[in-house]
Design a protein around this motif. Structure first.
Motif, PDB file in Angstrom:
ATOM      1  N   LYS A  16       0.826  -1.208   0.000  1.00 33.00           N
ATOM      2  CA  LYS A  16       0.000   0.000   0.000  1.00 33.00           C
ATOM      3  C   LYS A  16       0.863   1.263   0.000  1.00 33.00           C
ATOM      4  O   LYS A  16       0.607   2.199  -0.754  1.00 33.00           O
ATOM      5  N   ARG A  17       1.879   1.276   0.831  1.00 30.06           N
ATOM      6  CA  ARG A  17       2.767   2.437   0.917  1.00 30.06           C
ATOM      7  C   ARG A  17       3.612   2.563  -0.352  1.00 30.06           C
ATOM      8  O   ARG A  17       3.961   3.671  -0.751  1.00 30.06           O
ATOM      9  N   GLN A  18       3.927   1.446  -0.980  1.00 37.62           N
ATOM     10  CA  GLN A  18       4.669   1.507  -2.252  1.00 37.62           C
ATOM     11  C   GLN A  18       3.860   2.272  -3.297  1.00 37.62           C
ATOM     12  O   GLN A  18       4.405   3.093  -4.023  1.00 37.62           O
ATOM     13  N   THR A  19       2.570   2.000  -3.352  1.00 36.24           N
ATOM     14  CA  THR A  19       1.699   2.698  -4.304  1.00 36.24           C
ATOM     15  C   THR A  19       1.680   4.194  -4.000  1.00 36.24           C
ATOM     16  O   THR A  19       1.796   5.018  -4.906  1.00 36.24           O
ATOM     17  N   GLN A  20       1.565   4.529  -2.717  1.00 38.70           N
ATOM     18  CA  GLN A  20       1.574   5.938  -2.333  1.00 38.70           C
ATOM     19  C   GLN A  20       2.907   6.591  -2.685  1.00 38.70           C
ATOM     20  O   GLN A  20       2.927   7.698  -3.227  1.00 38.70           O
ATOM     21  N   LEU A  21       3.992   5.904  -2.364  1.00 40.02           N
ATOM     22  CA  LEU A  21       5.317   6.443  -2.658  1.00 40.02           C
ATOM     23  C   LEU A  21       5.499   6.640  -4.154  1.00 40.02           C
ATOM     24  O   LEU A  21       5.980   7.683  -4.603  1.00 40.02           O
ATOM     25  N   ARG A  22       5.107   5.659  -4.940  1.00 40.54           N
ATOM     26  CA  ARG A  22       5.227   5.753  -6.392  1.00 40.54           C
ATOM     27  C   ARG A  22       4.446   6.967  -6.921  1.00 40.54           C
ATOM     28  O   ARG A  22       4.950   7.740  -7.726  1.00 40.54           O
ATOM     29  N   ASN A  23       3.221   7.149  -6.422  1.00 42.70           N
ATOM     30  CA  ASN A  23       2.396   8.271  -6.856  1.00 42.70           C
ATOM     31  C   ASN A  23       3.005   9.619  -6.471  1.00 42.70           C
ATOM     32  O   ASN A  23       3.043  10.554  -7.274  1.00 42.70           O
ATOM     33  N   VAL A  24       3.487   9.705  -5.240  1.00 38.75           N
ATOM     34  CA  VAL A  24       4.107  10.946  -4.773  1.00 38.75           C
ATOM     35  C   VAL A  24       5.367  11.245  -5.588  1.00 38.75           C
ATOM     36  O   VAL A  24       5.608  12.398  -5.970  1.00 38.75           O
ATOM     37  N   GLN A  25       6.157  10.241  -5.854  1.00 38.90           N
ATOM     38  CA  GLN A  25       7.383  10.461  -6.613  1.00 38.90           C
ATOM     39  C   GLN A  25       7.078  10.893  -8.049  1.00 38.90           C
ATOM     40  O   GLN A  25       7.783  11.735  -8.603  1.00 38.90           O
ATOM     41  N   ARG A  26       6.051  10.346  -8.633  1.00 39.17           N
ATOM     42  CA  ARG A  26       5.652  10.778  -9.984  1.00 39.17           C
ATOM     43  C   ARG A  26       5.238  12.244  -9.974  1.00 39.17           C
ATOM     44  O   ARG A  26       5.570  12.999 -10.891  1.00 39.17           O
ATOM     45  N   MET A  27       4.512  12.640  -8.938  1.00 37.19           N
ATOM     46  CA  MET A  27       4.127  14.056  -8.823  1.00 37.19           C
ATOM     47  C   MET A  27       5.362  14.937  -8.652  1.00 37.19           C
ATOM     48  O   MET A  27       5.461  16.014  -9.231  1.00 37.19           O
ATOM     49  N   TRP A  28       6.314  14.465  -7.843  1.00 35.91           N
ATOM     50  CA  TRP A  28       7.530  15.240  -7.616  1.00 35.91           C
ATOM     51  C   TRP A  28       8.322  15.388  -8.917  1.00 35.91           C
ATOM     52  O   TRP A  28       8.833  16.471  -9.212  1.00 35.91           O
ATOM     53  N   SER A  86       7.151  15.396 -11.930  1.00 37.38           N
ATOM     54  CA  SER A  86       6.420  16.375 -12.754  1.00 37.38           C
ATOM     55  C   SER A  86       6.695  17.797 -12.274  1.00 37.38           C
ATOM     56  O   SER A  86       6.926  18.701 -13.073  1.00 37.38           O
ATOM     57  N   TYR A  87       6.665  17.984 -10.950  1.00 40.66           N
ATOM     58  CA  TYR A  87       6.955  19.303 -10.383  1.00 40.66           C
ATOM     59  C   TYR A  87       8.377  19.734 -10.727  1.00 40.66           C
ATOM     60  O   TYR A  87       8.615  20.866 -11.152  1.00 40.66           O
ATOM     61  N   ARG A  88       9.332  18.828 -10.539  1.00 45.04           N
ATOM     62  CA  ARG A  88      10.740  19.158 -10.805  1.00 45.04           C
ATOM     63  C   ARG A  88      10.927  19.586 -12.244  1.00 45.04           C
ATOM     64  O   ARG A  88      11.594  20.579 -12.529  1.00 45.04           O
ATOM     65  N   LYS A  89      10.315  18.860 -13.183  1.00 45.91           N
ATOM     66  CA  LYS A  89      10.435  19.214 -14.591  1.00 45.91           C
ATOM     67  C   LYS A  89       9.834  20.580 -14.867  1.00 45.91           C
ATOM     68  O   LYS A  89      10.445  21.415 -15.522  1.00 45.91           O
ATOM     69  N   ALA A  90       8.627  20.828 -14.332  1.00 45.83           N
ATOM     70  CA  ALA A  90       7.975  22.123 -14.545  1.00 45.83           C
ATOM     71  C   ALA A  90       8.795  23.257 -13.942  1.00 45.83           C
ATOM     72  O   ALA A  90       8.951  24.322 -14.545  1.00 45.83           O
ATOM     73  N   ASN A  91       9.351  23.035 -12.757  1.00 45.72           N
ATOM     74  CA  ASN A  91      10.155  24.052 -12.096  1.00 45.72           C
ATOM     75  C   ASN A  91      11.431  24.345 -12.884  1.00 45.72           C
ATOM     76  O   ASN A  91      11.787  25.513 -13.098  1.00 45.72           O
ATOM     77  N   CYS A  92      12.109  23.312 -13.323  1.00 46.56           N
ATOM     78  CA  CYS A  92      13.329  23.505 -14.112  1.00 46.56           C
ATOM     79  C   CYS A  92      13.015  24.183 -15.446  1.00 46.56           C
ATOM     80  O   CYS A  92      13.762  25.065 -15.892  1.00 46.56           O
ATOM     81  N   ASP A  93      11.913  23.789 -16.070  1.00 48.40           N
ATOM     82  CA  ASP A  93      11.511  24.424 -17.323  1.00 48.40           C
ATOM     83  C   ASP A  93      11.234  25.911 -17.115  1.00 48.40           C
ATOM     84  O   ASP A  93      11.554  26.737 -17.970  1.00 48.40           O
ATOM     85  N   PHE A  94      10.660  26.266 -15.967  1.00 47.37           N
ATOM     86  CA  PHE A  94      10.397  27.672 -15.665  1.00 47.37           C
ATOM     87  C   PHE A  94      11.703  28.453 -15.598  1.00 47.37           C
ATOM     88  O   PHE A  94      11.818  29.541 -16.143  1.00 47.37           O
ATOM     89  N   TYR A  95      12.703  27.908 -14.922  1.00 52.28           N
ATOM     90  CA  TYR A  95      13.975  28.608 -14.776  1.00 52.28           C
ATOM     91  C   TYR A  95      14.793  28.624 -16.063  1.00 52.28           C
ATOM     92  O   TYR A  95      15.678  29.452 -16.219  1.00 52.28           O
ATOM     93  N   ASP A  96      14.495  27.739 -16.979  1.00 51.39           N
ATOM     94  CA  ASP A  96      15.181  27.717 -18.273  1.00 51.39           C
ATOM     95  C   ASP A  96      14.486  28.720 -19.197  1.00 51.39           C
ATOM     96  O   ASP A  96      13.904  28.378 -20.210  1.00 51.39           O
ATOM     97  N   ASP A  97      14.556  29.972 -18.798  1.00 46.96           N
ATOM     98  CA  ASP A  97      13.896  31.075 -19.486  1.00 46.96           C
ATOM     99  C   ASP A  97      14.547  31.316 -20.845  1.00 46.96           C
ATOM    100  O   ASP A  97      15.725  31.625 -20.920  1.00 46.96           O
ATOM    101  N   PRO A  98      13.771  31.173 -21.928  1.00 44.86           N
ATOM    102  CA  PRO A  98      14.359  31.379 -23.254  1.00 44.86           C
ATOM    103  C   PRO A  98      14.876  32.798 -23.475  1.00 44.86           C
ATOM    104  O   PRO A  98      15.722  33.024 -24.332  1.00 44.86           O
ATOM    105  N   ASP A  99      14.382  33.748 -22.683  1.00 45.99           N
ATOM    106  CA  ASP A  99      14.853  35.133 -22.801  1.00 45.99           C
ATOM    107  C   ASP A  99      15.990  35.431 -21.830  1.00 45.99           C
ATOM    108  O   ASP A  99      16.475  36.559 -21.783  1.00 45.99           O
TER     109      ASP A  99
END
Length: 113
Positions: free
Chosen positions: A75-87, A89-102
């Protein structure tokens, strides 16, 4: 033109110093810090340092994740897997934000950091 060159050199120097400082105060490897110091402020070299560090840290993270999954209930493995997938996604979005094309080439270094 000379002022632009001096300004870019000053910015590169600050980035290298900031990266070296961050490496000392964080979980960056000693290899990363050394690599950034040797980069001479050359963007491509700095990107290579960051790419190598990302690979190293990703390996560490995956090893810790696998170890935690082994000692966790199904049960906790499923929760951990889900949380890590969200993290991830967040990490990618955050890094993409800082990779400002301008933001110029140093924005990419900031995003990788």
């Amino acid at each position: 033109m000379r002022r632009l060159t001096i300004s870019l050199a000053a910015i590169a120097s600050l980035v290298i110093s900031a990266c070296a400082y961050a490496a000392e105060k964080s979980e960056y490897s000693a290899t990363y810090s050394e690599c950034m110091e040797k980069s001479g402020g050359v963007t491509m070299s700095m990107r290579e340092c960051a790419d190598a560090e990302i690979t190293l840290q990703d390996t560490r993270l995956n090893k810790a994740y696998r170890a935690l999954m082994k000692e966790t209930s199904a049960k906790r493995q499923t929760q951990l897997r889900n949380v890590q997938r969200m993290w991830v996604s967040y990490r990618k979005a955050n890094c993409d934000f800082y990779d400002d094309p301008d933001g110029g080439t140093l924005a990419g270094i900031s995003a990788l950091s």
